[in-house]
Design an enzyme around this catalytic site. Structure first.
Site, short mmCIF file in Angstrom:
data_model
loop_
_atom_site.label_atom_id
_atom_site.label_comp_id
_atom_site.label_asym_id
_atom_site.label_seq_id
_atom_site.Cartn_x
_atom_site.Cartn_y
_atom_site.Cartn_z
N GLU A 101 9.60 0.50 8.91
CA GLU A 101 8.94 0.25 7.63
C GLU A 101 7.52 -0.25 7.86
OE1 GLU A 101 9.39 -2.34 3.51
OE2 GLU A 101 11.15 -1.46 4.45
N ASP A 128 -1.73 -3.60 13.19
CA ASP A 128 -2.07 -2.41 12.42
C ASP A 128 -1.06 -1.30 12.68
OD1 ASP A 128 -3.57 -0.40 11.02
OD2 ASP A 128 -4.36 0.26 12.96
N ASP A 136 -0.78 -0.64 -0.91
CA ASP A 136 -1.95 -0.91 -1.74
C ASP A 136 -2.42 0.42 -2.34
OD1 ASP A 136 -4.49 -1.53 -2.79
OD2 ASP A 136 -4.75 -3.14 -1.33
#
Length: 242
Positions: A72, A124, A147
């Site tokens: 995930e 990241d 986002d």
């Protein structure tokens, strides 16, 4: 990698590597750790945390077994990720999150529920996928409520882009699934457009667009509140076919 380096300081890179090094789909808002989050990091990171490395992990060695592997991207505070891991003990889960408070919260949640089939990265996601995850190893990649970068001039920052989904295709096993969810209709349309044009994927939707929320994706409090207010949520699932 420092984002402050001038481009001329870098040796010439292949085009894909240039993309992977520059994409940032998040804004790092570190936030303040609570005492509980810091305690969880101190106590549980040594056993549940994974560090970014330039070589691929052997996840069967990490988990001590061969099992379906779910990754995930951007698990937030980790509540739904822990719930999924708890409800599917036959699978192993990897979470990637850049925000340290979320990592601390997820570690604490996992400990509370005695979840052992979960490991976390604080890094990241693109760099983890490119460098620390071998090709053809993941059964599922999950990207829930990323986002949306809803302003048009920011759409290029959305993580679901053609180059990124081809990186995911390399990491998925044949038949592996990329599962996305968003509560922004425009982003859902963007995801569908990118994925429909992407080589090597097949839409699992019977109507060739969106799928009903599968039972294994928990309904979050935030999502439930939105649904009650009449807000939409869109799930997309695409399978790697070659």
């Amino acid at each position: 990698m420092s984002e402050q380096q001038h481009p001329t300081d870098q040796p010439e890179q292949p085009q894909e590597e240039k993309f992977l090094r520059k994409i940032r789909s998040f804004v790092l808002r570190e936030g303040r750790l609570t005492k509980g989050q810091q305690r969880s990091l101190d106590l549980f990171w040594p056993t549940m945390g994974l560090e970014h490395q330039a070589t691929s992990y052997d996840f069967s060695q990490i988990f001590g077994r061969q099992a379906p592997l779910v990754l995930e991207i951007g698990f937030g505070m980790g509540k739904s990720l822990v719930q999924m891991a708890k409800e599917a003990p036959e699978k192993d889960f990897i979470g990637i999150e850049v925000h340290k408070p979320g990592v601390g919260a997820c570690l604490g949640e996992a400990e509370t529920h005695a979840v052992k089939n979960l490991r976390l990265f604080e890094h990241d996601a693109v760099e983890i996928l490119e460098q620390s995850v071998a090709d053809n190893t993941l059964d599922t990649v999950q990207l829930f409520f990323p986002d949306p970068w809803h302003k048009k001039r920011h759409h290029k920052r959305r993580i679901v882009q053609p180059e990124f989904v081809q990186l995911l295709r390399r990491k998925l096993k044949p038949g592996g699934v990329f599962h996305m969810a968003t509560d922004w209709e425009n982003y859902a349309e963007h995801m569908l457009e990118v994925m429909s044009a992407a080589e090597g994927y097949q839409n699992l939707s019977a109507s060739n667009d969106y799928v009903p929320r599968p039972d294994h994706r928990p309904l979050t409090k935030f999502e439930n509140r939105g649904v009650n207010l009449g807000h939409g949520v869109w799930d997309l699932m695409f399978k790697k076919v070659n």
